[in-house]
Write a protein that holds these residues in place. Structure first.
Motif, PDB file in Angstrom:
ATOM      1  N   PRO A   5      10.036  -0.869  12.506  1.00 40.21           N
ATOM      2  CA  PRO A   5      10.291   0.314  11.678  1.00 40.21           C
ATOM      3  C   PRO A   5       8.971   1.003  11.318  1.00 40.21           C
ATOM      4  CG  PRO A   5      10.482  -1.677  10.362  1.00 40.21           C
ATOM      5  CD  PRO A   5      10.281  -2.113  11.789  1.00 40.21           C
ATOM      6  N   GLY A   6       9.053   2.213  10.872  1.00 36.72           N
ATOM      7  CA  GLY A   6       7.858   2.980  10.533  1.00 36.72           C
ATOM      8  C   GLY A   6       7.019   2.356   9.437  1.00 36.72           C
ATOM      9  N   ASN A   7       7.634   1.537   8.585  1.00 40.12           N
ATOM     10  CA  ASN A   7       6.889   0.924   7.485  1.00 40.12           C
ATOM     11  C   ASN A   7       6.402  -0.488   7.813  1.00 40.12           C
ATOM     12  OD1 ASN A   7       9.361  -0.377   7.457  1.00 40.12           O
ATOM     13  ND2 ASN A   7       9.627  -0.250   5.245  1.00 40.12           N
ATOM     14  N   HIS A   8       6.449  -0.885   9.093  1.00 39.44           N
ATOM     15  CA  HIS A   8       5.984  -2.209   9.503  1.00 39.44           C
ATOM     16  C   HIS A   8       4.471  -2.293   9.344  1.00 39.44           C
ATOM     17  CE1 HIS A   8       5.143  -5.671  12.066  1.00 39.44           C
ATOM     18  NE2 HIS A   8       6.421  -5.976  11.962  1.00 39.44           N
ATOM     19  N   SER A  40      -7.983  -7.094   2.672  1.00 39.45           N
ATOM     20  CA  SER A  40      -8.025  -6.265   3.873  1.00 39.45           C
ATOM     21  C   SER A  40      -6.615  -5.941   4.351  1.00 39.45           C
ATOM     22  CB  SER A  40      -8.847  -6.931   4.980  1.00 39.45           C
ATOM     23  OG  SER A  40      -8.245  -8.137   5.395  1.00 39.45           O
ATOM     24  N   CYS A  41      -5.635  -6.776   4.034  1.00 38.45           N
ATOM     25  CA  CYS A  41      -4.223  -6.488   4.328  1.00 38.45           C
ATOM     26  C   CYS A  41      -3.433  -6.220   3.053  1.00 38.45           C
ATOM     27  CB  CYS A  41      -3.559  -7.645   5.067  1.00 38.45           C
ATOM     28  SG  CYS A  41      -4.160  -7.878   6.739  1.00 38.45           S
ATOM     29  N   HIS A  42      -3.683  -7.010   2.015  1.00 33.42           N
ATOM     30  CA  HIS A  42      -2.950  -6.875   0.751  1.00 33.42           C
ATOM     31  C   HIS A  42      -3.604  -5.789  -0.098  1.00 33.42           C
ATOM     32  CE1 HIS A  42      -0.125 -10.181   1.251  1.00 33.42           C
ATOM     33  NE2 HIS A  42      -1.089 -10.776   1.916  1.00 33.42           N
ATOM     34  N   ASN A  43      -3.469  -4.571   0.392  1.00 32.01           N
ATOM     35  CA  ASN A  43      -4.113  -3.424  -0.246  1.00 32.01           C
ATOM     36  C   ASN A  43      -3.106  -2.440  -0.827  1.00 32.01           C
ATOM     37  OD1 ASN A  43      -3.032  -2.236   2.020  1.00 32.01           O
ATOM     38  ND2 ASN A  43      -4.995  -2.138   3.096  1.00 32.01           N
ATOM     39  N   GLY A  44      -1.834  -2.839  -0.846  1.00 35.07           N
ATOM     40  CA  GLY A  44      -0.799  -1.959  -1.363  1.00 35.07           C
ATOM     41  C   GLY A  44      -0.289  -0.977  -0.325  1.00 35.07           C
ATOM     42  N   SER A  45      -0.909  -0.960   0.855  1.00 34.13           N
ATOM     43  CA  SER A  45      -0.486  -0.072   1.926  1.00 34.13           C
ATOM     44  C   SER A  45      -0.001  -0.883   3.119  1.00 34.13           C
ATOM     45  CB  SER A  45      -1.652   0.835   2.319  1.00 34.13           C
ATOM     46  OG  SER A  45      -1.290   1.672   3.375  1.00 34.13           O
ATOM     47  N   THR A  46      -0.852  -1.762   3.620  1.00 32.01           N
ATOM     48  CA  THR A  46      -0.479  -2.620   4.742  1.00 32.01           C
ATOM     49  C   THR A  46       0.472  -3.712   4.286  1.00 32.01           C
ATOM     50  OG1 THR A  46      -2.618  -2.207   5.785  1.00 32.01           O
ATOM     51  CG2 THR A  46      -1.391  -4.106   6.570  1.00 32.01           C
ATOM     52  N   ALA A  47       0.139  -4.371   3.204  1.00 29.40           N
ATOM     53  CA  ALA A  47       0.993  -5.395   2.591  1.00 29.40           C
ATOM     54  C   ALA A  47       0.860  -5.244   1.079  1.00 29.40           C
ATOM     55  CB  ALA A  47       0.564  -6.794   3.026  1.00 29.40           C
ATOM     56  N   THR A  48       1.797  -5.815   0.354  1.00 29.08           N
ATOM     57  CA  THR A  48       1.789  -5.700  -1.098  1.00 29.08           C
ATOM     58  C   THR A  48       0.453  -6.156  -1.659  1.00 29.08           C
ATOM     59  OG1 THR A  48       4.139  -6.154  -1.100  1.00 29.08           O
ATOM     60  CG2 THR A  48       3.006  -6.384  -3.197  1.00 29.08           C
ATOM     61  N   GLY A  49      -0.093  -5.379  -2.545  1.00 26.76           N
ATOM     62  CA  GLY A  49      -1.356  -5.715  -3.188  1.00 26.76           C
ATOM     63  C   GLY A  49      -1.135  -6.137  -4.628  1.00 26.76           C
TER      64      GLY A  49
END
Length: 68
Positions: A5-8, A40-49
């Motif tokens: 999905p687009g939010n993956h 680097s991933c848990h930034n609120g954009s890629t994964a929940t921060g």
């Protein structure tokens, strides 16, 4: 079959690196396979921060949290 999905989260992994092929909603992820800072991933954009009500801190995530 449907694709990501687009939010993956951005990823070049194959689907079965993180998903169980019998049920795509059953997600597993091996954090030990990742190098780099949590943020680097848990930034609120890629994964929940950090949530908005998180204690103000300049520590890295793993200073207080453990990966399970």
């Amino acid at each position: 079959a449907t694709g990501k999905p687009g939010n993956h989260i951005p990823s070049s992994n194959t689907c079965d690196d993180c998903h169980v092929v019998t049920d795509w909603t059953d997600v597993r992820f091996d954090h030990a396979s990742v190098s780099g800072a949590c943020a680097s991933c848990h930034n609120g954009s890629t994964a929940t921060g950090k949530p908005g009500n998180h204690i103000p801190s300049s520590n890295t995530c793993d200073d207080c949290h453990v990966v399970t």
